[in-house]
Design a protein around this motif. Structure first.
Motif, PDB file in Angstrom:
ATOM      1  N   HIS A  59       8.218  -8.827  21.764  1.00 30.01           N
ATOM      2  CA  HIS A  59       7.167  -8.809  21.963  1.00 30.01           C
ATOM      3  C   HIS A  59       6.961  -7.052  20.785  1.00 30.01           C
ATOM      4  O   HIS A  59       8.681  -7.086  20.081  1.00 30.01           O
ATOM      5  N   THR A  60       6.236  -6.885  20.527  1.00 26.01           N
ATOM      6  CA  THR A  60       5.938  -6.005  19.402  1.00 26.01           C
ATOM      7  C   THR A  60       6.403  -3.822  20.404  1.00 26.01           C
ATOM      8  O   THR A  60       5.658  -4.386  21.397  1.00 26.01           O
ATOM      9  N   PRO A  61       6.873  -3.325  19.895  1.00 25.06           N
ATOM     10  CA  PRO A  61       6.870  -2.025  20.151  1.00 25.06           C
ATOM     11  C   PRO A  61       5.792  -1.443  19.206  1.00 25.06           C
ATOM     12  O   PRO A  61       5.437  -1.030  18.928  1.00 25.06           O
ATOM     13  N   PRO A  62       5.470  -0.072  19.965  1.00 19.60           N
ATOM     14  CA  PRO A  62       4.802   0.511  19.147  1.00 19.60           C
ATOM     15  C   PRO A  62       4.637   1.145  18.073  1.00 19.60           C
ATOM     16  O   PRO A  62       3.373   1.739  17.596  1.00 19.60           O
ATOM     17  N   THR A  81       7.866  -4.961  12.888  1.00 20.51           N
ATOM     18  CA  THR A  81       6.498  -5.233  13.875  1.00 20.51           C
ATOM     19  C   THR A  81       5.893  -6.178  12.539  1.00 20.51           C
ATOM     20  O   THR A  81       5.045  -6.790  12.882  1.00 20.51           O
TER      21      THR A  81
END
Lengths: 358, 260
Positions: free
Chosen positions: B85-88, B137
């Motif tokens: 998943h994409t971290p912030p 990302t």
């Protein structure tokens, strides 16, 4: 044999490169520190009572070596009773808000989060408003503000734990924080409504706008204790904040006791935020914008991001406070100025920054 | 290293989702968990990783009950590969991989040169060293999955737990990830993974558990468990199972769904 040697050396070289890049980033900390000291010195000379830089150095030099004072006593008062505490307060408030904002952005995995997300500012504002309504002395107001700031966050944490029935969810914490913030804001409005419009209302409104004009050295000395208590653990734990920003489950699987680390970071951030409000009123936008600016400078790794945020935050508020006290004949409330500067600056960052969250 | 689940009851609060499940995974084995959506695969996973409390039964690692283990002790043995998943925040790939060292570092410590080397070695193992200085990302889903596997390897675990390691990957990347999983298991890791594709189980698992609705499960060797009847009973679809030879002349089973 030859091959295995190469394969041993190669990663070493690579990791040296990596270390070198880290080292470059450490230079930024050095440059920022130098900038902060220079700005601090220049800020001393600025103000309605201008003191040239040369005279400032002369005075500092004489003070340092215990020479006889050859200058006006007024200069002494202006420099050391009025300006010194104010400059130090600006730096420490800016640093504290940025530190706590940067921490919260990682903790809540959300770059839109700021230092007051769990209700610390609203609570502290309410405490101060009550103190002023009941005509407490400045120290009492400061204490009320600090206590209510901590109380508001305690309420947020406890309520969200009860609502979540043991499942600690950061989303629930943020939502509860919004509710608590809104509740305390209404309570502030209520106090304003019943306060004597000629005296109390003016005082409360002015205080809430944020400003450092009334700061004394004694106030600063006291508030530095909770600030240091909040800042030191965060700086020590800073590498782990990286892991926390990947979410609870991943952080747990990587070996972090997330409930405990989260509690520690919330307590520390709250100590920082409540301290700033208790001496400077509500100064918005710093805790949101500065971590972004720091991230643009050094990237998102908390090992370097946290100290950078601290320095940039201190530098930023020092400059903005200079503007607040020198730009116009009448002093502009600091909180208004940080919003006026912070909002468009934030849009600029959104336009030019490297955004990982979209 | 042996991970042993005995009479596990898993669920949320008072809701029981999995009842009385027992199985064992050992070093060198790949255990695939198959089953339709909503049958409790994730629940089982979260329980083994300690995110959810085991309601009854026990989880043993080499005979030791892990119930009271602190997080960092478990993290030194079980490496978790979540779905990418994409971290912030735009972390550097190497910084992400180094996070695998968390359990080995003291609370106030930052990674040392040795930790950096271990992380680089993990990327090397997976043949993705070129990703090292990229931004996590900004790389592709397949690359991100590899980085997460590298991060888990950096934990130096004995057991790898992988949640649908091929989800959202293109066909080529799916197979590349499976190849790596096979290699890791041959190097001595115990692998426990979920998948939605019976063919993947044919390609790499040594053991399989199929979770069916109404709390029934079948487990055993892949060829014995994955049959046309079982898949019909599990997913409610008709399939044919056929066999092809690979480059070494070994039989590889494959299942082909039949559309009505």
């Amino acid at each position: 044999m030859e091959d295995s040697k190469i394969s041993e050396i190669e990663p070493l070289i690579k990791s040296k490169k990596y270390a070198a890049r880290k080292f470059d980033k450490k230079w930024i900390l050095l440059i920022l520190s130098a900038l902060l000291i220079a700005t601090f010195a220049i800020s001393f000379t600025l103000g309605r009572y201008a003191i040239p830089l040369s005279q400032l150095f002369e005075i500092l030099f004489s003070k340092l070596f215990g020479f006889q004072a050859t200058w006006d006593a007024t200069i002494d008062t202006v420099l050391f009773k009025v300006r010194l505490p104010r400059l130090l307060a600006a730096i420490s408030i800016g640093a504290a808000l940025s530190l706590s904002g940067a921490t919260y952005q990682g903790l809540f995995k959300n770059p839109m989060v700021s230092a007051d997300i769990l209700g610390a500012s609203a609570g502290a504002g309410f405490g101060a408003a009550i103190g002023m309504l009941l005509s407490f002395d400045p120290m009492g107001i400061q204490l009320m503000s600090f206590a209510f700031g901590l109380g508001a966050v305690a309420i947020t944490t406890i309520v969200s734990t009860i609502v979540g029935r043991g499942n600690d969810s950061t989303l629930l914490l943020v939502l509860t924080g919004m509710v608590v913030t809104s509740l305390f804001s209404s309570a502030i409005a209520l106090i304003k409504y019943i306060a004597d419009p000629d005296l109390k209302l003016r005082e409360i409104t002015f205080w809430l706008m944020g400003g450092l004009s009334a700061i004394r050295m004694s106030d600063l000395k006291i508030v530095l204790i909770p600030m240091v208590l909040g800042a030191v653990p965060l700086l020590l734990l800073r590498w782990r904040l990286n892991v926390l920003s990947f979410g609870d489950e991943e952080a747990q699987a990587l070996g972090i006791d997330t409930s405990r680390l989260r509690l520690i970071t919330i307590i520390c951030s709250t100590l920082l935020t409540a301290s700033t409000v208790s001496i400077g009123g509500i100064i918005g936008w710093v805790g949101l914008v500065i971590p972004h600016l720091a991230r643009m400078l050094v990237g998102p790794n908390y090992s370097i991001l946290l100290p950078t945020s601290l320095l940039v935050g201190g530098l930023y508020l020092l400059i903005v406070d200079n503007v607040a006290r020198c730009m116009f004949a009448m002093e502009i409330p600091l909180g208004i100025l940080t919003s006026v500067i912070g909002a468009p600056f934030f849009i600029y960052l959104l336009m030019h920054g490297k955004r990982g969250w979209v | 290293m042996k991970l042993e689940i005995n009479n596990a009851v898993c669920g949320y609060g008072s809701r029981r989702i999995i009842e009385d499940l027992s199985f064992v995974v050992e070093s060198g084995e790949i255990l695939c968990l198959l089953g339709p959506n909503g049958v409790g695969k994730t629940t089982l996973f979260k329980t083994i990783l300690g995110f959810l409390k085991l309601q009854s039964g026990e989880i043993l690692i080499d005979g030791n009950n892990i119930e009271k283990w602190p997080r960092n002790r478990l993290a030194k043995i079980i490496g978790y590969v979540p779905q990418a998943h994409t971290p912030p925040f735009p972390f550097n790939v190497l910084d992400v991989v180094i996070m695998g060292r968390t359990a080995h570092l003291g609370p106030f410590a930052s990674p040392s040169k040795r930790d950096i080397l271990i992380a680089e070695e993990a990327l090397e193992t997976l043949n993705v060293s070129f990703l090292k200085d990229r931004i996590y990302t900004e790389i592709s889903g397949g690359e991100r999955q590899m980085v997460l596997i590298a991060r888990a390897l950096t934990q130096k675990p004995d057991i790898l737990v992988m949640d649908e390691p091929t989800a959202n990957l293109d066909f080529g990347n799916q197979i590349k990830v499976l190849e790596q999983i096979n290699r890791l298991s041959k190097s001595g890791l115990a692998v426990f993974m979920t998948t939605h594709f019976p063919n993947q189980a044919f390609l790499c698992s040594t053991k399989i558990i199929i979770l069916q609705k109404n709390n029934e499960f079948k487990m055993g060797k892949v060829e014995e468990v994955i049959t046309e009847e079982t898949l019909k009973a599990t997913y409610g679809i008709d399939v044919r199972i056929t066999s092809v030879k690979n480059q070494n002349g070994e039989n590889i089973n494959a299942c082909i769904p039949l559309l009505n």
